[in-house]
Design a protein around this motif. Structure first.
Motif, mmCIF file in Angstrom:
data_model
loop_
_atom_site.group_PDB
_atom_site.id
_atom_site.type_symbol
_atom_site.label_atom_id
_atom_site.label_comp_id
_atom_site.label_asym_id
_atom_site.label_seq_id
_atom_site.Cartn_x
_atom_site.Cartn_y
_atom_site.Cartn_z
ATOM 1 N N ALA A 36 -33.962 25.447 -15.855
ATOM 2 C CA ALA A 36 -34.683 25.533 -14.842
ATOM 3 C C ALA A 36 -36.169 25.573 -15.365
ATOM 4 O O ALA A 36 -36.832 25.315 -15.367
ATOM 5 N N GLY A 37 -35.458 26.809 -16.242
ATOM 6 C CA GLY A 37 -36.776 27.056 -17.025
ATOM 7 C C GLY A 37 -37.232 26.808 -17.995
ATOM 8 O O GLY A 37 -38.563 26.098 -18.262
ATOM 9 N N LEU A 38 -36.422 26.461 -18.929
ATOM 10 C CA LEU A 38 -36.819 24.945 -19.801
ATOM 11 C C LEU A 38 -37.751 24.157 -19.633
ATOM 12 O O LEU A 38 -38.167 23.572 -19.990
ATOM 13 N N LEU A 39 -36.943 22.961 -18.145
ATOM 14 C CA LEU A 39 -37.585 22.115 -17.378
ATOM 15 C C LEU A 39 -38.559 22.232 -17.112
ATOM 16 O O LEU A 39 -39.673 22.193 -17.271
ATOM 17 N N ALA A 40 -38.868 23.299 -16.028
ATOM 18 C CA ALA A 40 -40.499 23.926 -15.705
ATOM 19 C C ALA A 40 -41.053 24.452 -16.974
ATOM 20 O O ALA A 40 -42.737 23.672 -17.185
ATOM 21 N N ASP A 41 -40.798 24.678 -17.871
ATOM 22 C CA ASP A 41 -41.907 24.407 -19.323
ATOM 23 C C ASP A 41 -41.834 23.319 -19.839
ATOM 24 O O ASP A 41 -42.765 23.086 -19.716
ATOM 25 N N LYS A 42 -41.282 22.410 -20.094
ATOM 26 C CA LYS A 42 -42.049 20.962 -20.056
ATOM 27 C C LYS A 42 -43.067 20.303 -19.250
ATOM 28 O O LYS A 42 -43.646 19.445 -19.424
ATOM 29 N N LEU A 43 -42.971 20.945 -17.592
ATOM 30 C CA LEU A 43 -44.039 20.318 -16.734
ATOM 31 C C LEU A 43 -45.121 20.819 -17.089
ATOM 32 O O LEU A 43 -45.897 21.039 -16.424
ATOM 33 N N GLY A 44 -44.731 22.538 -17.928
ATOM 34 C CA GLY A 44 -46.119 23.048 -17.967
ATOM 35 C C GLY A 44 -46.785 24.279 -16.082
ATOM 36 O O GLY A 44 -47.235 24.267 -15.470
ATOM 37 N N MET A 45 -44.913 24.093 -15.650
ATOM 38 C CA MET A 45 -45.087 24.379 -14.614
ATOM 39 C C MET A 45 -44.263 26.269 -14.668
ATOM 40 O O MET A 45 -43.619 26.387 -15.123
#
Ligand code: GLN
Length: 262
Positions: free
Chosen positions: A66-75
């Motif tokens: 989830a941390g990496l997903l948020a990074d990818k989404l800029g969130m």
């Protein structure tokens, strides 16, 4: 009003306007450039190694992905620790942006929410006492002489609660606990005869408890995915794209291997 009073009133008004403008400029609703939009993830942090608490912070496979997903989404990732059974409802009503909790894709849940592509496989297994008379799945009876412990609202609960005709053990033979750990404690203290739960948490609970073992047979094999509100297709698409990137970069396998190994 004389001239003097008018000037006084005007200057008070001006001061007020200036003051309010200053307040708005430094603390108002204008987003600061470094402030990211939040990505609110609901989970149940009692499901090692997917999500658990380490002191005050969250750790685990889902937490890292989830941390990496948020990074990818800029969130900015914000994690809410809630009961497992309230995740789908909370996502459906928009209280949470997504649910990520070693959550199995099921036809019922698909009626309420959408799921991303699957990022992991889950297997339901059976934990028994080392000296149990249950040695294979065939020994598990639905005649009321055996009680099965589960974490409430999980697939273990849903499938075990089916009628014997449907492949379950019947509602009355299933005892529901808030967490998998509580179900395992109930087994250790003889309140239930077996616990049906996902394989990886099973391993970690069995390692932490004397006298228990996991049956070799797989009770069910399932896909884990992230749930998102049906109308939030924008987030679903972004998450799927980000998951595909992480998959291609080998990041998901790296995280899963680090926690589970093979
Ligand atoms: N995989 C199971 C389910 O989705 C259990 C998940 C959990 O307990 N966090 O029902």
């Amino acid at each position: 009003m004389n001239k003097k009073t008018i000037v006084k009133v005007l200057s008070v008004v001006l001061a007020l306007v200036l003051g309010l403008t200053a307040l708005w400029a430094c603390g108002g609703d204008e987003p600061k450039t470094d402030e990211k939009e939040q990505l609110i993830m609901a989970t149940n942090a009692a499901f090692p190694p997917y999500e658990y608490k380490e002191g005050d912070s969250f750790a685990g496979i889902d937490v890292e992905i989830a941390g990496l997903l948020a990074d990818k989404l800029g969130m900015e990732l914000v994690i809410k620790d809630v009961e497992f059974g309230s995740i789908v409802g909370g996502v459906e009503t928009g209280k949470f942006d997504m649910g990520m909790a070693g959550m199995t894709v099921t036809p019922d849940r698909l009626e309420s929410v959408n799921f991303t592509t699957s990022y992991a496989t889950g297997i339901q297994v059976v934990i028994v006492k080392e000296d149990s008379s249950i040695v294979s799945l065939d020994d598990m009876l639905a005649d009321g002489s055996m009680k099965y412990g589960v974490q409430q609202d999980t697939t273990g609960d849903i499938y075990a609660s089916l009628t014997p005709d449907e492949g379950g053990y019947g509602q009355d033979n299933v005892i529901r606990y808030k967490t998998g750990a509580e179900a395992v404690q109930a087994l250790a203290t003889g309140k239930v005869d077996a616990v049906i739960i996902d394989n990886e948490p099973a391993k970690s609970f069995v390692a932490a408890t004397e006298g228990l073992k996991i049956l070799e047979a797989e009770w069910t094999v399932e896909d884990y995915a992230i749930c998102v509100a049906k109308e939030n297709t924008e987030l679903l698409d972004k998450l799927n794209a980000a998951l595909a990137e992480l998959e291609a970069e080998g990041k998901i396998a790296e995280i899963i291997d680090r926690y589970i190994g093979d």
